[in-house]
Design a protein around this motif. Sequence first.
Motif, PDB file in Angstrom:
ATOM      1  N   UNK A  44       0.891  -1.089  -0.048  1.00 54.09           N
ATOM      2  CA  UNK A  44       0.342  -0.634   0.081  1.00 54.09           C
ATOM      3  C   UNK A  44       0.847   1.299  -0.267  1.00 54.09           C
ATOM      4  N   UNK A  45       1.981   1.206   0.755  1.00 54.75           N
ATOM      5  CA  UNK A  45       3.393   2.473   1.217  1.00 54.75           C
ATOM      6  C   UNK A  45       3.967   2.512  -0.420  1.00 54.75           C
ATOM      7  N   UNK A  46       4.317   1.952  -1.410  1.00 53.86           N
ATOM      8  CA  UNK A  46       4.980   1.595  -2.297  1.00 53.86           C
ATOM      9  C   UNK A  46       4.691   2.272  -3.244  1.00 53.86           C
ATOM     10  N   UNK A  47       3.260   1.934  -3.994  1.00 55.26           N
ATOM     11  CA  UNK A  47       3.528   3.103  -5.639  1.00 55.26           C
ATOM     12  C   UNK A  47       3.385   4.854  -4.894  1.00 55.26           C
ATOM     13  N   UNK A  67      18.349  10.884  -8.719  1.00 50.27           N
ATOM     14  CA  UNK A  67      17.491   9.412  -8.853  1.00 50.27           C
ATOM     15  C   UNK A  67      15.800   9.830  -8.719  1.00 50.27           C
ATOM     16  N   UNK A  68      15.029   9.061  -9.065  1.00 49.89           N
ATOM     17  CA  UNK A  68      13.822   9.427  -8.676  1.00 49.89           C
ATOM     18  C   UNK A  68      13.379   8.007  -9.307  1.00 49.89           C
ATOM     19  N   UNK A  69      12.570   7.066  -8.245  1.00 45.04           N
ATOM     20  CA  UNK A  69      11.695   5.552  -8.464  1.00 45.04           C
ATOM     21  C   UNK A  69      10.096   6.125  -8.939  1.00 45.04           C
ATOM     22  N   UNK A  70       9.693   6.318  -9.288  1.00 41.74           N
ATOM     23  CA  UNK A  70       8.161   6.962 -10.102  1.00 41.74           C
ATOM     24  C   UNK A  70       7.284   4.974 -10.254  1.00 41.74           C
ATOM     25  N   UNK A  71       6.611   4.510  -8.624  1.00 41.59           N
ATOM     26  CA  UNK A  71       6.273   2.941  -8.622  1.00 41.59           C
ATOM     27  C   UNK A  71       4.868   3.008  -9.038  1.00 41.59           C
ATOM     28  N   UNK A  72       4.365   1.956  -9.656  1.00 40.93           N
ATOM     29  CA  UNK A  72       2.804   2.193  -9.406  1.00 40.93           C
ATOM     30  C   UNK A  72       2.185   0.518  -9.134  1.00 40.93           C
ATOM     31  N   UNK A  73       2.007  -0.100  -9.358  1.00 39.39           N
ATOM     32  CA  UNK A  73       1.326  -1.154  -8.471  1.00 39.39           C
ATOM     33  C   UNK A  73       2.409  -2.338  -9.037  1.00 39.39           C
ATOM     34  N   UNK A  74       2.438  -2.248 -10.132  1.00 38.90           N
ATOM     35  CA  UNK A  74       3.474  -3.644 -10.919  1.00 38.90           C
ATOM     36  C   UNK A  74       5.047  -3.299 -11.461  1.00 38.90           C
ATOM     37  N   UNK A  75       5.460  -1.957 -12.149  1.00 45.13           N
ATOM     38  CA  UNK A  75       6.461  -1.757 -11.728  1.00 45.13           C
ATOM     39  C   UNK A  75       7.104   0.018 -11.991  1.00 45.13           C
ATOM     40  N   UNK A  76       8.406  -0.507 -11.637  1.00 46.21           N
ATOM     41  CA  UNK A  76       8.730   1.185 -11.514  1.00 46.21           C
ATOM     42  C   UNK A  76       9.674   2.042 -12.354  1.00 46.21           C
ATOM     43  N   UNK A  77      10.073   2.655 -12.710  1.00 40.15           N
ATOM     44  CA  UNK A  77       9.528   3.610 -13.783  1.00 40.15           C
ATOM     45  C   UNK A  77      11.588   4.564 -13.035  1.00 40.15           C
ATOM     46  N   UNK A  86      15.023   3.043 -16.888  1.00 36.27           N
ATOM     47  CA  UNK A  86      15.075   2.048 -17.226  1.00 36.27           C
ATOM     48  C   UNK A  86      13.219   2.481 -16.376  1.00 36.27           C
ATOM     49  N   UNK A  87      12.743   0.568 -16.940  1.00 35.26           N
ATOM     50  CA  UNK A  87      11.213   0.358 -16.462  1.00 35.26           C
ATOM     51  C   UNK A  87      11.330  -0.938 -16.305  1.00 35.26           C
ATOM     52  N   UNK A  88      10.852  -1.212 -14.895  1.00 36.69           N
ATOM     53  CA  UNK A  88      10.705  -2.903 -14.999  1.00 36.69           C
ATOM     54  C   UNK A  88      10.076  -3.503 -14.340  1.00 36.69           C
ATOM     55  N   UNK A  89       9.523  -4.723 -14.313  1.00 38.98           N
ATOM     56  CA  UNK A  89       8.678  -4.894 -13.386  1.00 38.98           C
ATOM     57  C   UNK A  89       9.023  -5.257 -12.188  1.00 38.98           C
TER      58      UNK A  89
END
Length: 145
Positions: A44-47, A67-77, A86-89
């Motif tokens: 719940x906190x990660x996105x 550096x910034x990480x943009x995180x949704x429910x299944x991918x990290x930008x 980079x964009x990863x699952x």
Amino acid sequence: MKNSILSLLLLVALGIISCKKTAEVDPTAYPLKEYTLDLNQAKAWLPGKWKLIKVSAQILNPTIPNVELVIDENQINLIQDGIQTDKVDYTTVKTDYGLLIKTNAQPRGDNWYIRDPSLYINKDRMYLDLGRAQDLPAYEFSKVN
């Protein structure tokens, strides 16, 4: 004979007393004093958007890249200097040792942040540990939004 047995017992007792181990917690090992081990709470906190604020490494005064990480429910930008590099699952899993982010990130020199780190997270901060115990880096992020 009696003195030999008493001496042996005394030697064993002193050996046991001297082997007493005390577990001291290194307060700098994990900069987050409070973090969750609950998988659902972590998910719940990660996105969101996370900004790198600290690098823990075995070198003195490591530079902190933009550096910034943009995180949704299944991918990290992964965004470096305003450019997506980079964009990863990913999936978040619970292990016997805590939480872990498993990704499909390919090894490169600029994507260390997202290569299967241990996860320590609270509502406002995130600590990604790639293996500080083995002299690998760790990264602390602050939530932007």
